[in-house]
Design an enzyme around this catalytic site. Structure first.
Site, PDB file in Angstrom:
ATOM      1  N   GLY A 208       0.830  -1.211   0.000  1.00 26.45           N
ATOM      2  CA  GLY A 208       0.000   0.000   0.000  1.00 26.45           C
ATOM      3  C   GLY A 208       0.854   1.246   0.000  1.00 26.45           C
ATOM      4  CG  ASN A 209      -0.345   4.653  -1.571  1.00 29.74           C
ATOM      5  OD1 ASN A 209      -1.021   5.512  -1.022  1.00 29.74           O
ATOM      6  ND2 ASN A 209      -0.778   3.975  -2.626  1.00 29.74           N
ATOM      7  NE  ARG A 210       5.195   6.746   4.655  1.00 27.82           N
ATOM      8  CZ  ARG A 210       5.450   6.172   5.822  1.00 27.82           C
ATOM      9  NH1 ARG A 210       4.553   6.207   6.787  1.00 27.82           N
ATOM     10  NH2 ARG A 210       6.599   5.560   6.016  1.00 27.82           N
ATOM     11  CB  SER A 211      -2.655   8.293  -0.416  1.00 28.34           C
ATOM     12  OG  SER A 211      -3.672   9.230  -0.664  1.00 28.34           O
TER      13      SER A 211
END
Ligand code: CTP
Length: 407
Positions: A208-211
């Site tokens: 995933g990512n931090r958005s």
């Protein structure tokens, strides 16, 4: 700290004004609540007095030496009427001054925001629509009502937006002025993606990512407040739907691609790709949980490229549809943030690119943002640092100026 007059009309939704009051005072504002007499049949004056720390009166006859009906309106930075009932809109449109709230509306020099709540039939009635048009023509903001569950089991347009959304929009008007909520997107259909995609590794793990999705949420809230019909394709954002938006939840880049293509193909005027879409996904998704020590224990993850949803949208869009990209960039030895961003805009073929400088861990998860909007026509519009709603409003200003006129 700003001086806010919170006008409360006499509808069941008045109960939500107590929560709105709380949000406004917690943000540091001095709030004077001015309910109508019928509002006090739903929520007691003691509640408003305790939460605001200020006296509450409904009539011009209370506290006459203070000449409250003139002074309160003159000194306010914002008058927020929540809920605005059909009767209150009618009295305001007629210029009546038969209680403290309507008198205050006539003396206010500051932005005035009405947040309507009533039954769908009452909202759609030509009398109410005429009153709304009159108030807007005179410079007041009348928000479109939310769509959803009404007092009874029925649902439709007429629901009061949630206190958190109204508080955010009030803050936007206080910092940016009434123009931030002008109704320039009425009749427009916009599709916004938000959040960060998750690419499955096995049934429990993902890349995933931090958005956080908060900039997309703000874009949706402000577009809806400016009159647009908003579809929000949301990748893994654990937040209530923002005001005025229909949320389509997705998880992976592939799901996001399918959803945004379906929604944008239904007459969207604008597609805003604010989501952080994973560029890569695991080449294989294990059908059962990957275990330590098992024969199948992985030593590395093979990745394959995801399709570029933005590029696909640009390639297949109908005439007149605007496609807006977002890019989080850092400068490096090859060039500064805007140089990289210009190259990305050209590569992707979008009409606009909203560029975030994320050097040194800035932006992710923060309430504030600072962007530059690059146009394919060579324009550069810097947007000063501000809350994400203020940034959203500035982005809609740039988008709105480029929309093809409505027929
Ligand atoms: N985007 C997309 N599909 C992808 C990746 C990105 O639609 N598979 C969109 C994003 O929603 C955003 C824009 O493209 O609006 C730019 O995203 P970014 O990750 O900065 O672009 P990349 O092409 O991945 O650039 P980089 O090579 O710098 O990672």
């Amino acid at each position: 700290m700003s001086q806010i007059v919170l006008g409360v009309g006499g509808g069941v939704a008045a109960y939500k004004s107590a929560l709105l009051l709380r949000a406004l005072t917690e943000a540091g504002h001095d709030v004077r609540v001015v309910p109508t007499a019928s509002a006090l049949r739903f929520v007691g004056a003691a509640t408003f007095e305790a939460l605001s720390g200020n006296p509450v009166s409904t009539e011009v006859w209370d506290d006459v030496p203070e000449v409250a009906h003139v002074r309160i309106g003159q000194t306010a930075d914002l008058v927020l009427v929540n809920p605005a009932t059909a009767d209150l809109l009618a009295r305001a449109a007629a210029g009546r001054a038969d209680d403290l709230l309507t008198a205050t509306l006539l003396t206010a020099h500051c932005p005035v925001v009405f947040v309507p709540a009533m039954h769908t039939e009452m909202w759609l009635h030509p009398a109410t629509q005429d009153n709304v048009a009159t108030l807007r023509r005179r410079g007041s903001i009348v928000l479109p009502p939310a769509v959803g569950r009404l007092t009874g089991p029925d649902s439709g347009p007429g629901r009061l937006p949630e206190p958190a959304d109204v508080a955010a929009l009030a803050e936007l008007v206080l910092t940016t002025g009434a123009g931030a909520l002008r109704q320039d997107l009425t009749g427009r259909r916009v599709v916004i993606t938000a959040g960060g995609t998750r690419e499955a590794l096995d049934p429990v793990r993902f890349l995933g990512n931090r958005s956080s999705g908060m900039q997309g949420w703000a874009l949706a809230r402000v577009a809806a407040a400016r009159g647009a019909e908003v579809v929000l394709v949301a990748a893994n954002v654990d937040q209530p739907a923002p005001f005025g938006s229909r949320v389509v939840p997705v998880e992976s880049a592939e799901e996001l691609r399918t959803a945004v293509q379906a929604e944008s193909g239904q007459g969207a005027d604008v597609v805003v790709m604010a989501a952080a879409v994973a560029d890569f996904r695991p080449a294989a998704v294990a059908g059962s949980k990957l275990k330590k020590g098992a024969a199948s224990e992985p030593s590395s993850i093979e990745l394959v490229r995801n399709p570029d949803v933005l590029v696909e949208l640009v390639g297949s869009r109908p005439p007149g549809q605007l496609v807006v990209g977002f890019a989080a960039e850092t400068g490096d030895a090859e060039g500064d943030v805007l140089t990289h961003a210009r190259a990305k805009l050209a590569r992707k073929g979008a009409d606009l690119l909203v560029v975030n400088d994320v050097s040194a861990g800035r932006v992710f998860g923060r309430a504030e943002n600072e962007v530059t909007v690059l146009g394919a026509d060579g324009t550069t519009t810097p947007v000063p640092a501000g809350r994400k709603d203020a940034v959203a409003s500035a982005v809609w200003d740039v988008i709105g100026a480029r929309l093809t006129p409505q027929g």
